[in-house]
Write a protein that holds these residues in place. Structure first.
Motif, short mmCIF file in Angstrom:
data_model
loop_
_atom_site.label_atom_id
_atom_site.label_comp_id
_atom_site.label_asym_id
_atom_site.label_seq_id
_atom_site.Cartn_x
_atom_site.Cartn_y
_atom_site.Cartn_z
N LYS A 114 3.18 -26.00 10.28
CA LYS A 114 3.94 -26.90 10.70
C LYS A 114 3.38 -28.22 11.42
O LYS A 114 2.08 -28.16 11.76
CB LYS A 114 5.38 -26.58 11.43
CG LYS A 114 6.13 -25.90 10.82
CD LYS A 114 7.26 -25.38 12.13
CE LYS A 114 8.65 -24.53 11.36
NZ LYS A 114 9.40 -24.26 12.23
N VAL A 142 9.83 -28.13 8.91
CA VAL A 142 8.47 -28.62 8.52
C VAL A 142 7.90 -28.97 9.54
O VAL A 142 6.61 -28.82 9.79
CB VAL A 142 8.48 -29.69 7.43
CG1 VAL A 142 7.35 -29.95 7.00
CG2 VAL A 142 9.24 -28.99 6.21
N TYR A 152 0.04 -27.60 3.55
CA TYR A 152 0.80 -26.77 2.27
C TYR A 152 -0.55 -26.19 1.65
O TYR A 152 -1.59 -26.69 1.41
CB TYR A 152 1.42 -27.76 1.45
CG TYR A 152 2.84 -28.32 1.98
CD1 TYR A 152 3.89 -27.61 2.03
CD2 TYR A 152 2.77 -29.66 2.68
CE1 TYR A 152 5.16 -28.23 2.51
CE2 TYR A 152 3.84 -30.06 3.36
CZ TYR A 152 5.03 -29.36 3.25
OH TYR A 152 6.26 -29.82 3.71
N LEU A 153 -0.18 -25.09 0.78
CA LEU A 153 -1.28 -24.31 0.16
C LEU A 153 -1.46 -24.94 -0.93
O LEU A 153 -2.70 -24.83 -1.32
CB LEU A 153 -0.51 -22.88 -0.10
CG LEU A 153 -1.55 -21.97 -0.85
CD1 LEU A 153 -2.78 -21.77 -0.07
CD2 LEU A 153 -0.67 -20.73 -1.27
N ASP A 204 -1.55 -18.02 -4.83
CA ASP A 204 -0.76 -16.64 -4.62
C ASP A 204 -1.60 -15.38 -4.22
O ASP A 204 -1.14 -14.65 -3.66
CB ASP A 204 0.37 -16.22 -5.42
CG ASP A 204 1.28 -17.54 -5.62
OD1 ASP A 204 1.45 -17.97 -4.71
OD2 ASP A 204 1.81 -17.68 -6.79
N THR A 229 -6.03 -19.78 4.45
CA THR A 229 -5.54 -19.09 6.00
C THR A 229 -6.35 -19.76 7.01
O THR A 229 -6.13 -20.05 8.05
CB THR A 229 -5.08 -17.75 5.80
OG1 THR A 229 -6.37 -16.93 5.45
CG2 THR A 229 -4.10 -17.48 4.98
N ASN A 280 3.30 -29.20 -3.21
CA ASN A 280 4.87 -28.77 -3.35
C ASN A 280 4.72 -27.12 -3.25
O ASN A 280 5.55 -26.57 -3.82
CB ASN A 280 5.58 -29.03 -4.84
CG ASN A 280 5.68 -30.54 -4.99
OD1 ASN A 280 5.99 -31.05 -4.13
ND2 ASN A 280 5.39 -31.13 -6.43
N GLY A 281 3.79 -26.60 -2.66
CA GLY A 281 3.49 -25.16 -2.42
C GLY A 281 4.09 -24.71 -1.21
O GLY A 281 4.57 -25.43 -0.20
N PRO A 282 3.84 -23.49 -0.61
CA PRO A 282 4.11 -22.68 0.50
C PRO A 282 3.59 -23.67 1.76
O PRO A 282 2.46 -23.99 1.65
CB PRO A 282 3.76 -21.41 0.60
CG PRO A 282 3.41 -21.02 -1.06
CD PRO A 282 3.25 -22.37 -1.58
N LEU A 283 4.52 -23.69 2.72
CA LEU A 283 4.01 -24.28 3.92
C LEU A 283 3.08 -23.39 4.64
O LEU A 283 3.56 -22.08 5.03
CB LEU A 283 5.11 -24.83 4.81
CG LEU A 283 5.08 -25.36 6.00
CD1 LEU A 283 4.42 -26.86 5.98
CD2 LEU A 283 6.36 -25.50 7.01
N MET A 284 1.92 -23.96 5.31
CA MET A 284 0.83 -23.14 5.76
C MET A 284 0.99 -23.34 7.38
O MET A 284 1.01 -22.40 8.15
CB MET A 284 -0.53 -23.43 5.44
CG MET A 284 -0.83 -23.27 3.93
SD MET A 284 -0.87 -21.46 3.53
CE MET A 284 -2.48 -20.95 4.14
#
Length: 352
Positions: free
Chosen positions: A346, A316, A336-337, A133, A144, A340-344
């Motif tokens: 699509k 997604v 994904y980061l 995070d 990123t 089950n984490g944030p989508l970076m």
């Protein structure tokens, strides 16, 4: 008459300092403060260019008494030679002390700045280590940037490879677009599994080697083939953290070796027909580069594909070429980061 004679005699001493006389006043010295333009040459005159002042040896007055203290003559202060040298020496020592203190102050400021930078780096490391995070903006291979690189592969190398695979060649049957997409997706899936296993094995080897070095420091030969359950002993957190950071810093050579191993062990078997196709090889190499950077993050980044004939999730995946409610063919994975984490980013899927 005596007073007039004495006054006349003093005038001769000031006006004609170079005349030789036989009396005790011949050592008397006349000079200027050093700030004017006039100049008087006096026999035996000694000056200091540092202070632009004049000192003298002991002056003999009419009384014959030696002067060992500063005297003022014609508005100018003259010092005994011994006293002046002492003052000059003391001032020189003080200047040395000042220079030393200034140097010490400068060194202390540099040390404070260095300690501040190290403390800031340590705090940043503690904050970002194992915590996705928080992002270390000084890391050129941060998540990123990796996600951006991965998306560029789809725009460039994937598109070029797709065109090369579907190109009609004389004497050979070309692949359909769906066949080419399946092959490129298979290369991607195999590359992800290869990098993930490679990273896990590398970490296991490090833990095995660490434990053996600690438990058997005098062992001449160490085997990195660990038996099941052998690496149950935990490596200190700071040691494992340094290993993971070093792996990210020294990733260039590792990526080269990973690409070579993947092309030899995996790609040639998956794509025997087009193993020498430069577009396909370039695509595979770029995939391994991005996927390796993903799996060595802490925690690792992940990619995912939709299942065929599953309901199309527009949150997604983006639609490829057409619209529909169900997934016919996965085209490009979502990023994904962490699991089950944030989508970076699509992904893409062909709907029906």
């Amino acid at each position: 008459m005596l007073r007039l004679f004495g006054l006349f005699e003093c005038c001769l001493i000031y006006v004609y300092p170079l005349q030789k006389t036989q009396n005790k006043r011949e050592n008397f010295k006349s000079t200027y403060s050093g700030t004017g333009n006039s100049r008087v040459n006096t026999q035996g005159l000694q000056t200091s260019t540092f202070y632009q002042s004049v000192y003298h040896t002991q002056i003999q007055l009419n009384t014959g008494n030696a002067v060992d203290a500063p005297v003022q003559i014609n508005g100018h202060i003259l010092y005994p030679e011994t006293m002046y040298k002492q003052l000059e020496h003391r001032a020189s020592e003080q200047f040395k002390d000042i220079n030393t203190l200034q140097k010490d102050l400068k060194d202390a400021k540099l040390q404070i700045d260095d300690m501040g930078n190290r403390l800031s780096g340590f705090a940043s490391k503690q904050l970002t280590e194992g915590n996705p995070d928080f992002t270390d903006l000084s890391d050129k291979n941060r998540p990123t940037k990796i996600a951006e690189m991965f998306h560029n592969i789809y725009d460039d190398e994937w598109t070029n490879a797709l065109e090369a695979l579907t190109l009609v060649k004389k004497g050979s049957k070309p692949r359909t677009e769906e066949q080419a997409i399946k092959l490129l997706m298979e290369i991607m899936k195999s590359g992800y599994l290869f990098c993930d296993n490679y990273a896990r094995k590398q970490e296991d080897n490090f833990i095995t080697l660490w434990n053996q070095c600690i438990e058997k420091p005098f062992s001449s030969a160490m085997s990195l083939e660990s038996a099941p359950g052998q690496n149950t002993k935990k490596v200190p957190k700071i040691v494992l953290s340094e290993f993971k950071n070093s792996r990210k810093v020294e990733c260039t050579e590792t990526i080269k070796n990973a690409i070579k191993e993947f092309n030899t062990e995996v790609l040639s078997k998956l794509n025997h027909k087009d193993k020498d196709n430069p577009e396909v090889t370039a695509y595979a190499s770029r995939c391994i580069e991005a996927l390796w950077l993903m799996v060595i993050q802490d925690p690792p980044m992940t990619i995912d594909w939709p299942k065929e004939y599953s309901k199309f999730d527009s949150g997604v995946y983006k639609e490829y070429c057409r619209k529909g409610q169900y997934v016919k063919l996965p085209v490009w994975p979502a990023v994904y980061l962490y699991k089950n984490g944030p989508l970076m980013n699509k992904g893409y899927a062909m709907p029906e």
